[in-house]
Design an enzyme around this catalytic site. Structure first.
Site, PDB file in Angstrom:
ATOM      1  N   GLY A 140       0.816  -1.212   0.000  1.00  0.00           N
ATOM      2  CA  GLY A 140       0.000   0.000   0.000  1.00  0.00           C
ATOM      3  C   GLY A 140       0.847   1.259   0.000  1.00  0.00           C
ATOM      4  O   GLY A 140       0.521   2.245   0.654  1.00  0.00           O
ATOM      5  N   ALA A 161       2.924   2.816  -5.241  1.00  0.00           N
ATOM      6  CA  ALA A 161       2.637   1.884  -6.331  1.00  0.00           C
ATOM      7  C   ALA A 161       1.325   1.153  -6.092  1.00  0.00           C
ATOM      8  O   ALA A 161       0.475   1.056  -6.981  1.00  0.00           O
ATOM      9  CB  ALA A 161       3.780   0.883  -6.485  1.00  0.00           C
ATOM     10  N   GLU A 174       8.508  12.179  -4.145  1.00  0.00           N
ATOM     11  CA  GLU A 174       7.725  13.396  -4.012  1.00  0.00           C
ATOM     12  C   GLU A 174       7.739  14.284  -5.236  1.00  0.00           C
ATOM     13  O   GLU A 174       6.982  15.228  -5.310  1.00  0.00           O
ATOM     14  CB  GLU A 174       8.243  14.177  -2.803  1.00  0.00           C
ATOM     15  N   ALA A 175       8.629  14.022  -6.171  1.00  0.00           N
ATOM     16  CA  ALA A 175       8.678  14.846  -7.365  1.00  0.00           C
ATOM     17  C   ALA A 175       8.202  14.021  -8.543  1.00  0.00           C
ATOM     18  O   ALA A 175       8.567  12.854  -8.675  1.00  0.00           O
ATOM     19  CB  ALA A 175      10.092  15.341  -7.612  1.00  0.00           C
ATOM     20  N   LYS A 220       5.668  22.016 -10.560  1.00  0.00           N
ATOM     21  CA  LYS A 220       7.043  21.734 -10.959  1.00  0.00           C
ATOM     22  C   LYS A 220       7.183  21.965 -12.463  1.00  0.00           C
ATOM     23  O   LYS A 220       6.461  21.368 -13.251  1.00  0.00           O
ATOM     24  CB  LYS A 220       7.371  20.274 -10.608  1.00  0.00           C
ATOM     25  N   GLU A 242      15.869  12.079 -12.067  1.00  0.00           N
ATOM     26  CA  GLU A 242      14.937  12.699 -13.009  1.00  0.00           C
ATOM     27  C   GLU A 242      13.482  12.370 -12.650  1.00  0.00           C
ATOM     28  O   GLU A 242      12.600  12.414 -13.504  1.00  0.00           O
ATOM     29  CB  GLU A 242      15.259  12.247 -14.445  1.00  0.00           C
ATOM     30  N   ILE A 285       7.777   7.311 -10.257  1.00  0.00           N
ATOM     31  CA  ILE A 285       6.316   7.341 -10.299  1.00  0.00           C
ATOM     32  C   ILE A 285       5.852   7.214 -11.744  1.00  0.00           C
ATOM     33  O   ILE A 285       4.862   6.548 -12.043  1.00  0.00           O
ATOM     34  CB  ILE A 285       5.766   8.608  -9.603  1.00  0.00           C
TER      35      ILE A 285
HETATM   36  C1  LIG Z   1      15.654   7.948  -1.989  1.00  0.00           C
HETATM   37  C2  LIG Z   1      14.468   7.839  -2.889  1.00  0.00           C
HETATM   38  C3  LIG Z   1      13.934   8.985  -3.453  1.00  0.00           C
HETATM   39  C4  LIG Z   1      12.863   8.900  -4.343  1.00  0.00           C
HETATM   40  N1  LIG Z   1      12.379  10.027  -4.946  1.00  0.00           N
HETATM   41  C5  LIG Z   1      11.442   9.904  -5.908  1.00  0.00           C
HETATM   42  C6  LIG Z   1      10.940  11.029  -6.617  1.00  0.00           C
HETATM   43  O1  LIG Z   1      11.332  12.153  -6.371  1.00  0.00           O
HETATM   44  N2  LIG Z   1      10.035  10.825  -7.596  1.00  0.00           N
HETATM   45  C7  LIG Z   1       9.567   9.596  -7.891  1.00  0.00           C
HETATM   46  O2  LIG Z   1       8.777   9.457  -8.812  1.00  0.00           O
HETATM   47  N3  LIG Z   1       9.956   8.530  -7.183  1.00  0.00           N
HETATM   48  C8  LIG Z   1      10.901   8.653  -6.219  1.00  0.00           C
HETATM   49  N4  LIG Z   1      11.314   7.545  -5.536  1.00  0.00           N
HETATM   50  C9  LIG Z   1      10.681   6.270  -5.785  1.00  0.00           C
HETATM   51  C10 LIG Z   1       9.372   6.201  -5.023  1.00  0.00           C
HETATM   52  O3  LIG Z   1       9.568   6.493  -3.672  1.00  0.00           O
HETATM   53  C11 LIG Z   1       8.774   4.845  -5.136  1.00  0.00           C
HETATM   54  O4  LIG Z   1       8.716   4.494  -6.474  1.00  0.00           O
HETATM   55  C12 LIG Z   1       7.407   4.831  -4.572  1.00  0.00           C
HETATM   56  O5  LIG Z   1       7.407   5.241  -3.270  1.00  0.00           O
HETATM   57  C13 LIG Z   1       6.780   3.465  -4.702  1.00  0.00           C
HETATM   58  O6  LIG Z   1       7.153   2.629  -3.681  1.00  0.00           O
HETATM   59  P1  LIG Z   1       6.382   1.241  -3.579  1.00  0.00           P
HETATM   60  O7  LIG Z   1       4.965   1.518  -3.410  1.00  0.00           O
HETATM   61  O8  LIG Z   1       6.811   0.404  -4.686  1.00  0.00           O
HETATM   62  O9  LIG Z   1       7.015   0.597  -2.283  1.00  0.00           O
HETATM   63  P2  LIG Z   1       6.834   0.938  -0.733  1.00  0.00           P
HETATM   64  O10 LIG Z   1       6.540   2.347  -0.492  1.00  0.00           O
HETATM   65  O11 LIG Z   1       8.018   0.342  -0.088  1.00  0.00           O
HETATM   66  O12 LIG Z   1       5.581   0.121  -0.324  1.00  0.00           O
HETATM   67  C14 LIG Z   1       5.634  -1.260  -0.070  1.00  0.00           C
HETATM   68  C15 LIG Z   1       4.331  -1.713   0.514  1.00  0.00           C
HETATM   69  O13 LIG Z   1       4.329  -3.108   0.637  1.00  0.00           O
HETATM   70  C16 LIG Z   1       3.884  -3.460   1.909  1.00  0.00           C
HETATM   71  N5  LIG Z   1       4.486  -4.733   2.292  1.00  0.00           N
HETATM   72  C17 LIG Z   1       5.763  -5.099   2.175  1.00  0.00           C
HETATM   73  N6  LIG Z   1       5.947  -6.349   2.649  1.00  0.00           N
HETATM   74  C18 LIG Z   1       4.744  -6.770   3.068  1.00  0.00           C
HETATM   75  C19 LIG Z   1       4.265  -7.960   3.661  1.00  0.00           C
HETATM   76  N7  LIG Z   1       5.082  -8.980   3.929  1.00  0.00           N
HETATM   77  N8  LIG Z   1       2.976  -8.046   3.961  1.00  0.00           N
HETATM   78  C20 LIG Z   1       2.128  -7.022   3.697  1.00  0.00           C
HETATM   79  N9  LIG Z   1       2.516  -5.874   3.137  1.00  0.00           N
HETATM   80  C21 LIG Z   1       3.817  -5.757   2.834  1.00  0.00           C
HETATM   81  C22 LIG Z   1       4.318  -2.330   2.789  1.00  0.00           C
HETATM   82  O14 LIG Z   1       3.549  -2.279   3.964  1.00  0.00           O
HETATM   83  C23 LIG Z   1       4.031  -1.163   1.896  1.00  0.00           C
HETATM   84  O15 LIG Z   1       2.681  -0.807   1.979  1.00  0.00           O
HETATM   85  C24 LIG Z   1      12.344   7.640  -4.620  1.00  0.00           C
HETATM   86  C25 LIG Z   1      12.853   6.504  -4.001  1.00  0.00           C
HETATM   87  C26 LIG Z   1      13.907   6.600  -3.152  1.00  0.00           C
HETATM   88  C27 LIG Z   1      14.449   5.369  -2.516  1.00  0.00           C
END
Ligand SMILES: Cc1cc2nc3c(=O)[nH]c(=O)nc-3n(C[C@H](O)[C@H](O)[C@H](O)COP(=O)(O)OP(=O)(O)OC[C@H]3O[C@@H](n4cnc5c(N)ncnc54)[C@H](O)[C@@H]3O)c2cc1C
Lengths: 492, 509
Positions: free
Chosen positions: B12, B15, B49-50, B78, B342, B346
């Protein structure tokens, strides 16, 4: 500023004059010397049909279309009509225009696919202005903008080779290109693989900063630079000969090219303002030249003396090597089914202008040119080949074509379409999604399924809207002049 | 058609909720049943965040109201990204969301600029870009539709609070029928016959079955990697950064309508201004700096009081070998990671979601699980995502590689490392003659490449020969006119901060 001051264009026909005119016109501000060196004429083509991109070519060259029609007896082409490719009595159309109009953000051909899946087959041309007009023998130029049905199509040409070549020659000379005193006799190539000069039949020798090879299949220059470094496509596209001839004028001919599937290839017929053209494209492996000639005779008993052209489907691995650029048929040999030969020459010219070398030493331009032109050429091969993949004609020739696995990219495209009705394109392609839709729908390929989100959009289409679209297309087409009437009016 | 597709989203974060929101708004309940499982105990990354302008298409497609979204996520506008100290210390350039000038006689504008420059005109190319000039002046206005207006030459994206974004999308999705479960997945069961995922088991003991599993579990790749062992292509040799420290701070100074990325001794630092605070982070390579030092360097260089302690993150640049494997699609960090230089993550999430939505084609025959996901469609989907990643990758490498900096080991490494052939070819073409290789699909159009080449001091030695127009064509006048129209438009643009106040002042959650 580019250091190039003079360019030699080797060739004897349409392609050479296109390149010469294009170079002169693009660089008219500069003292660029463009000289055309005649190469030995091979058995010439009788004529050809072109894609709509030839219109863009004409405007790039500054050619006035009405003058062209008046002086060469060319006619318009709204579509190609393919007979017998799906068995006796079958027919499908590939028009140069939209199929229907986008509804709910969805291309209209998806609706036809959905109908197919439900077991209802509807001809795409009844929703296409270009297709309907072509079928009814009508023609008008596109008009208006945006989503108007009258703006949703374009057209190519049917051309008499000698007339078109003469016309372009005069145009190129008018733009400042010149001709050498005598035709080409020999090519001098230096140790570094660059051409150092051309020897003419009268003994004179000319040198240039760059050499463009428009000598057709002979590749008089490029074959001396890179030898026979070609990719062979003949296992996919075995046709390697064409008999063609002029024939008397057709009665009230529609603005389309017709092809007819045969036992070892296909025949074609194209209208001119005061005559017509016929041809028979065949694979010599499956049909004797004499038999093929008789077949053309039977197809059009009034045809004049036919000429035979030979080719072998394939392309050069390098289109540009050292200071030599092979443009058009010297670089790619493809049967005329898709009508894209001049399009290749045009792409070659446009890319050469875009990458026009700033000095003679740089090689990165050649790398880029070769990368992009190879993609274009392969995409055109795939589109041509796709006609055969959707064909269901029985016989040894057709079995042979079908039994060879298609190139990976085409296989992927047909697979994706076959699974869900989706058509994806790559970066450098001539034919668009709609062209592929004409081909796949026309060729009777029914996908196994259709994208869910598209189905949901189609549910929003109303039968009334669709009926209205069909009626509107019919009315508009009916209101157009007859093709030859339009041609005659333009000629005046 | 078969019954509704049972879709289970694991995770959650950004993504997971973007996927849920999109699936429920594009497909009606007759076609899908969407369930999302997340673990509040594990939490989310929450630093993305961007964004890029493409997010607006996503919003439009799924019916998100932009003003409401902005107000609820403390968002700002932005117009591009400012790169500071990249090619040399003291340099600054902006990669704008928009064009420079306009084509003339079929030739891209920058060739005329190059030509004038060779002739001694020192005007920087920035002055031919409205979004750059607006960024420099901290101004903003919405673009115009009329293609003849200079105000139509740019696009915009958002900078928002990632946790608020996930919360917003959660509300949006739940209102449209997504069933959310808070729980930790402790086991994944594969079908014996074909190795497809059959169900996941929660710590509560509940077993959740489904037809299609979307793995949005973050870096761990709970399904795609831990269960299916799909494999990962690593790109660390080109993109050496593998860690980040993130910390929010108080706002200070004018609210900039752009993100800033400043090159540092072992990576780079981001600065993303939101309405209520500024997000910061230091992206670095663990080879070249320790975590503690990175944290303290970051804290020294904030513009305002820190609002939390720095949070460490670890990652590996690369892409999952298959984004879609069997009945699992990996979206978000589970699918791959390209550093946020860049703001592409997202975007890559969005592309995976919309491509999935576009490609899904239910089997028309009697329903069978196997038939639901035709391998021909899965393969095409994977090829598409690969292409998207590869194109972003080359663009990112360019920033690191095209530098003159030799004051830190990371820059010495990047300046001299071998780069992919595809990128070397593109750079050589630009260096030789200002030619930008363009492509039909995938991120980054001509102006983006141009901005970064020039900003990174890859200066062309020549220009397109066609730009040498006939004598008497006054290119100088044409260029002046472009600049003047930009200045006119700029004079009438409000300050970014004022525009925000009027358009989407933040509402407290
Ligand atoms: C340093 C950094 C800076 C970034 N800056 C940018 C930016 O400026 N612009 C941009 O577009 N993107 C940026 N990103 C990328 C962006 O943060 C991610 O693409 C975005 O947050 C998506 O993350 P996610 O949802 O894939 O994973 P997460 O946010 O890690 O979510 C994972 C989810 O899975 C769940 N989960 C995991 N394991 C289990 C389990 N066993 N059981 C149940 N639930 C589970 C967690 O609870 C959580 O809800 C950045 C990333 C990093 C690391």
């Amino acid at each position: 500023m580019s250091q190039l001051r003079n360019i030699a264009v080797a060739g004897h026909g349409v392609e050479a004059w296109i390149v010469a005119a294009g170079l002169r016109r693009a660089f008219r501000a500069r003292p660029l010397d463009v000289r055309v060196v005649a190469t030995p004429a091979q058995p010439a083509r009788i004529g050809r049909w072109t894609l709509p991109s030839q219109r863009g070519m004409h405007s790039l060259l500054g050619v006035n279309e009405s003058t062209l029609l008046a002086q060469t007896g060319a006619t318009f082409k709204l579509a190609t009509e393919h007979f017998g490719w799906q068995g006796e009595g079958s027919r499908w159309l590939h028009a140069h225009g939209d199929i229907g109009a986008e509804m709910a953000g969805t291309p209209f051909y998806k609706f036809l696919l959905n109908e197919l899946l439900a077991g209802r087959r509807q001809a795409p041309e009844s929703f296409s202005l270009a297709g309907t007009a072509a079928t009814l023998g009508k023609f008008a130029r596109p008009m208006g903008e945006g989503r108007a049905l009258t703006a949703g199509f374009t057209y190519g040409f049917h051309l008499d080779e000698a007339g078109y070549s003469r016309f372009l020659r005069a145009h190129a000379l008018g733009l400042g290109a010149t001709e050498t005193s005598a035709p080409l006799r020999d090519v001098r190539v230096g140790e570094n693989g660059c051409i150092t000069g051309l020897v003419l039949a009268d003994g004179a020798e000319i040198t240039a900063d760059y050499y463009v090879d428009c000598s057709g299949a002979a590749a008089s220059l490029m074959s001396r630079v890179t030898g026979d470094d070609r990719e062979d496509w003949s296992a996919w596209l075995p046709c390697d000969r064409m008999w063609s001839a002029t024939a008397p004028a057709l009665d009230d001919p529609p603005a389309l090219t017709r092809t007819f599937a045969g036992s070892a290839g296909w025949r074609w017929r194209a209208p001119l303002a005061a005559g017509s053209l016929v041809g028979h494209v065949f694979a010599s492996r499956f049909e004797d030249e004499a038999v093929a000639r008789a077949e053309l005779q039977a197809f059009e008993p009034r045809a004049g003396e036919p000429v035979l052209t030979s080719f072998s489907a394939g392309r050069r691995r390098r289109f540009w090597a050292g200071n030599c650029v092979a443009v058009g048929e010297s670089s790619v040999a493809l049967e005329p089914l898709a009508g894209a030969e001049l399009h290749l020459a045009q792409l070659g010219l446009a890319r050469f202008l875009e990458l026009f070398p700033l000095d003679r030493a740089s090689t990165i331009e050649a790398d880029e040119y070769n990368r992009v032109m190879a993609e274009h050429a392969d995409a055109l091969r795939d589109f041509t080949l796709a006609h055969y993949r959707v064909a269901t004609v029985p016989g040894a020739f057709w079995d042979a074509v079908r039994s060879k696995d298609p190139p990976a990219r085409l296989a992927e495209r047909l697979d994706l379409y076959g699974a869900g009705g989706r058509i994806n394109l790559h970066d450098h392609e001539t034919f668009e999604e709609t062209d592929w839709a004409w081909l796949l729908l026309g060729g009777g390929r029914t996908p196994d399924s259709l994208e869910l989100q598209i189905r949901l959009q189609i549910e929003k289409f109303s039968a009334q809207e669709i009926g209205a679209l069909r009626d509107h297309v019919k009315q508009l087409a009916a209101s157009m002049p007859r093709h030859l009437d339009f041609v005659r009016r333009v000629q005046k | 058609m078969p019954g509704p597709l049972r879709i289970v989203i694991v995770g959650g974060g950004t993504a997971g909720w973007m996927t849920a929101a999109a699936l429920v708004s594009v497909f009606g309940p007759a076609h899908r049943q969407v369930r999302l499982i997340e673990s509040s105990e594990i939490g989310i990354v929450g630093v993305g965040e961007a964004t890029l302008p493409h997010i607006r298409f996503f919003n439009r497609r799924i019916g998100i109201d932009e003003r409401e979204l902005m107000a609820k996520t403390q968002a700002t506008f932005k117009l591009g990204i400012e790169f500071v100290d990249w090619a040399r210390r003291g340099d600054s350039y902006i990669h704008p969301f928009g064009a420079y000038g306009s084509r003339l006689a079929g030739v891209p504008f920058h060739h005329y600029w190059l030509r004038q420059r060779e002739a001694g005109d020192p005007t920087p190319i920035e002055e031919y870009s409205l979004p750059i000039m607006a960024s420099r002046a901290n101004k903003f206005a919405l673009p115009a539709e009329d293609p003849s207006s200079v105000l139509s030459t740019f696009g915009y994206a958002f900078q928002f609070d990632a946790s608020l974004y996930a919360r917003y999308l959660r509300g949006f999705s739940e209102a449209r029928g997504v069933q959310r479960t808070d729980g930790r997945i402790v086991d994944v069961k594969l079908r014996a016959a074909d190795g497809w995922v059959e169900s996941v088991k929660l710590d509560s003991g509940e077993v959740v079955t489904g037809d299609l599993f979307i793995d949005c579990s973050g870096f761990r790749g709970l399904l795609i990697e831990q269960a299916l062992k799909t494999g990962y292509d690593e790109w660390t040799k080109w993109l050496p950064c593998d860690r980040a420290m993130a910390v929010p701070c108080e706002n200070s100074g004018p609210l900039t309508p752009y993100t800033r990325a400043t090159a540092r001794e072992a990576g780079w630092q981001w600065r993303i201004p939101l309405q209520h605070r500024t997000g910061n982070g230091y992206v670095y390579s663990s080879h070249f700096i320790s975590d503690d030092e990175a944290a303290s360097r970051l804290l020294e260089r904030l513009d305002g009081q820190k609002l939390a302690d720095p949070r460490p993150l670890r990652f590996t640049a690369g892409r999952r070998r298959k984004t879609w494997n069997r009945n699992v699609v990996a979206i978000g960090l589970s699918g791959g990671f390209l550093e946020p230089l860049e703001s592409t993550s997202i975007y890559l999430i969005q592309i995976a979601i919309t491509t999935l939505i576009d490609y899904l084609a239910p089997a028309s025959g009697p329903s069978t699980d196997a038939g639901r996901f035709d391998p021909r469609i899965v393969d095409a989907f994977n090829r598409w995502i690969e292409m998207e990643y590869d194109r972003v990758r080359d663009f990112l490498i360019l920033h690191y590689h095209a530098t003159e900096r030799d004051d830190a080991p990371i820059w010495n490494y990047c300046r001299t490392m071998p780069i992919p052939d595809s990128l070397a070819h593109k750079m050589e073409l630009f260096r030789t003659r200002g030619h930008v290789v363009t492509y039909k699909d995938g991120l980054f159009l001509e102006p983006s490449w141009l901005a970064v080449y020039l900003g990174q001091r890859v200066m062309p030695r020549g220009h397109d020969a066609r730009a040498d127009l006939p004598h008497g064509t006054d290119i100088g006048t044409h260029l002046t006119r472009v600049r003047d129209s930009i200045q006119d438009a700029l004079a009438r643009m409000p300050m970014h901060e004022d525009f925000l106040q009027m358009y989407c002042p933040a509402t407290l959650p």
